[in-house]
Design a protein around this motif. Structure first.
Motif, PDB file in Angstrom:
ATOM      1  N   LEU A 224       2.749   3.599 -10.722  1.00  0.00           N
ATOM      2  CA  LEU A 224       2.875   2.147 -10.657  1.00  0.00           C
ATOM      3  C   LEU A 224       2.628   1.550 -12.054  1.00  0.00           C
ATOM      4  CD1 LEU A 224       3.277  -0.111  -8.491  1.00  0.00           C
ATOM      5  CD2 LEU A 224       0.785  -0.219  -8.351  1.00  0.00           C
TER       6      LEU A 224
ATOM      7  N   SER B 285       1.477   5.951  -1.199  1.00  0.00           N
ATOM      8  CA  SER B 285       0.878   4.846  -1.956  1.00  0.00           C
ATOM      9  C   SER B 285      -0.250   5.362  -2.850  1.00  0.00           C
ATOM     10  CB  SER B 285       0.381   3.755  -0.999  1.00  0.00           C
ATOM     11  OG  SER B 285      -0.478   4.267  -0.013  1.00  0.00           O
ATOM     12  N   ARG B 286      -1.002   6.337  -2.370  1.00  0.00           N
ATOM     13  CA  ARG B 286      -2.069   6.885  -3.226  1.00  0.00           C
ATOM     14  C   ARG B 286      -1.477   7.567  -4.461  1.00  0.00           C
ATOM     15  NH1 ARG B 286      -7.051   6.665  -0.305  1.00  0.00           N
ATOM     16  NH2 ARG B 286      -6.624   6.641   1.922  1.00  0.00           N
TER      17      ARG B 286
ATOM     18  N   CYS C 234      -0.240   4.948  -6.890  1.00  0.00           N
ATOM     19  CA  CYS C 234      -1.349   4.234  -7.544  1.00  0.00           C
ATOM     20  C   CYS C 234      -2.234   5.162  -8.374  1.00  0.00           C
ATOM     21  CB  CYS C 234      -2.210   3.528  -6.509  1.00  0.00           C
ATOM     22  SG  CYS C 234      -1.354   2.172  -5.685  1.00  0.00           S
TER      23      CYS C 234
ATOM     24  N   THR D  60      -2.065  -8.236  -2.973  1.00  0.00           N
ATOM     25  CA  THR D  60      -1.336  -7.620  -1.877  1.00  0.00           C
ATOM     26  C   THR D  60      -1.469  -8.464  -0.620  1.00  0.00           C
ATOM     27  OG1 THR D  60      -1.588  -5.373  -2.740  1.00  0.00           O
ATOM     28  CG2 THR D  60      -1.307  -5.570  -0.372  1.00  0.00           C
TER      29      THR D  60
ATOM     30  N   LEU E 108       1.722  -1.539 -13.723  1.00  0.00           N
ATOM     31  CA  LEU E 108       1.153  -2.820 -13.285  1.00  0.00           C
ATOM     32  C   LEU E 108       1.752  -4.005 -14.043  1.00  0.00           C
ATOM     33  CD1 LEU E 108      -2.601  -1.850 -12.863  1.00  0.00           C
ATOM     34  CD2 LEU E 108      -0.882  -2.206 -11.081  1.00  0.00           C
TER      35      LEU E 108
ATOM     36  N   ILE F 274      -2.865  -0.161  -2.097  1.00  0.00           N
ATOM     37  CA  ILE F 274      -2.282  -0.870  -3.246  1.00  0.00           C
ATOM     38  C   ILE F 274      -3.103  -2.105  -3.614  1.00  0.00           C
ATOM     39  CG2 ILE F 274      -0.183  -2.081  -4.038  1.00  0.00           C
ATOM     40  CD1 ILE F 274       1.415   0.017  -2.446  1.00  0.00           C
TER      41      ILE F 274
ATOM     42  N   LEU G   8      -5.133  -2.356  -6.748  1.00  0.00           N
ATOM     43  CA  LEU G   8      -4.529  -2.522  -8.077  1.00  0.00           C
ATOM     44  C   LEU G   8      -3.737  -3.813  -8.246  1.00  0.00           C
ATOM     45  CD1 LEU G   8      -3.208   1.091  -8.814  1.00  0.00           C
ATOM     46  CD2 LEU G   8      -5.453   0.103  -9.297  1.00  0.00           C
TER      47      LEU G   8
END
Lengths: 297, 297
Positions: free
Chosen positions: B61, B21-22, B25, B255, B63, B249, B252
Motif C-alpha cells: 500500500l 489486507s494484511r 498493509c 477507513t 499511503l 486497513i 494505516l
C-alpha cells in the motif's frame, strides 16, 4: 440341605444386563433371548449355538429348594481399602434412573447474532446442568450420586452459536424416595429452562429405572457374624453403588451380599484385582454365613 | 486523483485471517506466507504456485496515493432486513477475544465413586460456563456478544465420571474496556472454580485478541449523506459484529464501511444472498461517498 454354587453369566450386559440371573428367575421379557445382540452385531442365539448350548434347556430357580442367595463380589470402589477394611456386608443395592435431554436452538453467526435473539442450545444445557448440580447437592443423602457423563454440543465451533446439544444424567440412591425427589427436581428445572423462551428442551428416560433393593436382615446378620470372626474390627456395612445379580434374585429369595476390597479402587479395567488374602477371607465369611443359614430354624 | 478498486483475498482465513489486507498493509508476521496451510494440508506457497502467482511481487500500500479506504459488505446478520433498512453505515468493528479452558479431573465409576471424592471435569465445566453466562449478562453492553460454541466431555459415557473436558469461549464488543472487563471476570471465575479443589482448570488465550476499530468520522458522514440520498429514511449507523479487512486497513488509512441487507440474515452458508436492488443501492452509496471524499479539501 445342600449348597448350590452358581456363576451367573453376563451381569455386565454384553447381551442383556443380569442375563443369567434374570433367566434363572424367569424375569426376562419374552423376546429378550431371541432379540439380544452385542455391540459387534453378534446375536445371543448365535453365541449360544457357538458355545454348544443351543438345545440345552434353561435352568429355572426352584424356590422350594433354597433358603436364600448369597453373592460375593469385588467392591469396584475405594471405600474398603481406604478405611483398612477387609469385608463389606452390603445392606442395600442402590437404585438408579436416568434422563436424556435434547436442546434444540438455532445455529448462527457468533459475531452478528445479538444475545437477545439467540436460541443457544449450549446456554440452555449449561443452565440445566448447573441447576441440577445445585439442586441435587441441596437434596442429596450420604450415598446419593449423580453424573452428567455425556455432553454433545453441535456444530462445535468457537464462532458458531450452537444449534443443538445433548446431555445425559444418571442418578443413584439407596432410597426410592430420593430417586423420586431427584426426578421431581429435574422436572421443575426443565420447566424453568423452557420458560426462558430460548432453545427448546426435550426430556426422555434414558434407561429403565432400577428400584433400590434392601438385603435380607437375617442373612446380613450371618454375614456380619462371620466377618467379625475372620476380620475382627475390619468389616463394615455398606450399600452397593453398582447393580448386581443379587438385586434380581432378591425379588424371589432372601438375598445378601459381601464385598472384598478392590486394589486401588480400580474397576472395569484389566488391572482390576484383589489381594489373595482378602479373597480367602471373603470365602471363609461366605462359607460360615452359608453354614449358619442352613442351621437356622 | 483516481480511484482504485480492490478485491482482498482470504478474509475468511482459508490460510490466514485477512491475508490480503494484511499483506497489502505489510502487517503479516515474517513467516506467515511461508508457514500458512489450509485445513486440508495445502500450503499457501503451493496454492500460489498453482495459481501462477509464485513470482508475482506482493502489492504494498502506497499511503501517499490514497485519502482513505471504503469497504462494501453484506451484513451477515438480520438487523437491516428486520428493521426494513437498505444500508448500514458501520461506526465501529467490534473487537474480540477468546479463552480455551481444559478441565482435568479423574475418570471413575459413576455408581461407586462418592460425590465427596469426585474430581468431575464436567461439573467444573458447567460451573464455569454458567458463571460466565451470569456474569457477562450482568456486565454486557447493547452490542456485547459471547459464545461457548465448543464443548468436549470425555470419555462421554452416561455411567462414567468424566475425567477430562474442554470449553472454548469467544467474546466481542465495540469497546476495549468491555473486553477487558470480560477477561477480568473470566479470571475471577476460573479462580473460584479452581478453589473448589475438584477438577483442575487450565486457561489459555484461544486466539490473538483483535482490538475494536472505530471508523473514520469524515468518511462515515459521506456514506451517511449518500445513504440518505439513495435510501432516504432506510439506513442506519451500526457496529459490525464480524471482523473485516477494513479493520486491518484502518490502522494505516482513514477507513469506513457500509452494509447491505442479508436475505433472512443468513451468513456463512451457500444460501447467503442479497436482493439485486440492495446491491445497486449499495454501489450508488459507495460511488457517491467516494466522489465526495475526492472532493474534500
Amino acid at each position: 440341605m445342600a449348597v448350590d454354587v452358581v456363576s451367573l453369566q453376563d451381569e455386565e450386559s454384553r447381551f442383556y444386563g443380569c442375563l443369567g440371573s434374570r433367566s434363572l428367575c424367569g424375569l426376562l421379557p419374552p423376546d429378550a433371548i431371541s432379540q439380544a445382540m452385542d455391540q459387534d452385531g453378534v446375536t445371543l442365539l448365535d453365541a449360544l449355538r457357538e458355545a454348544g448350548l443351543e438345545n440345552v434347556p434353561h435352568e429355572a430357580l426352584d424356590l422350594s429348594r433354597y433358603r436364600g442367595f448369597l453373592e460375593a463380589h469385588i467392591e469396584q470402589g475405594p471405600h474398603l481399602e481406604a478405611a483398612g477394611n477387609r469385608v463389606g456386608v452390603v445392606d442395600s443395592i442402590v437404585g438408579l434412573g436416568g434422563r436424556r435431554f435434547r436442546f434444540i436452538g438455532e445455529q448462527n453467526h457468533a459475531g452478528t447474532t445479538m444475545m437477545s435473539i439467540r436460541k443457544d442450545a449450549a446456554t440452555a444445557l449449561f443452565a440445566l446442568a448447573q441447576g441440577i448440580n445445585d439442586a441435587f447437592s441441596a437434596l442429596a443423602g450420604p450415598r446419593s450420586v449423580w453424573t452428567m457423563g455425556r455432553v454433545e454440543v453441535r456444530p462445535g465451533a468457537a464462532s458458531i452459536v450452537p444449534g443443538y446439544a445433548e446431555l445425559e444424567l444418571q442418578y443413584r440412591d439407596p432410597s426410592m424416595a430420593m430417586l423420586d425427589a431427584f426426578e421431581a427436581e429435574v422436572d421443575r428445572l426443565v420447566k424453568e429452562v423452557r420458560s426462558r423462551d430460548q432453545a427448546t428442551v426435550e426430556m426422555s428416560a434414558s434407561r429403565e429405572r432400577i428400584a433400590p433393593v434392601k438385603m435380607d436382615e437375617t442373612l446380613r446378620v450371618h454375614l456380619g457374624s462371620a466377618a467379625q470372626k475372620h476380620a475382627p474390627g475390619q468389616w463394615v456395612e455398606m450399600p452397593s453403588g453398582a447393580y448386581h445379580d443379587a438385586g434380581v434374585i432378591a425379588a424371589l429369595l432372601p438375598t445378601a451380599m459381601l464385598f472384598i476390597p478392590s486394589i486401588g479402587g480400580v474397576s472395569h479395567d484389566f488391572s482390576e484385582n484383589s489381594h489373595d488374602e482378602d479373597i480367602v477371607i471373603g470365602c471363609q465369611v461366605l462359607a460360615d454365613a452359608t453354614a449358619a443359614t442352613l442351621l437356622d430354624n
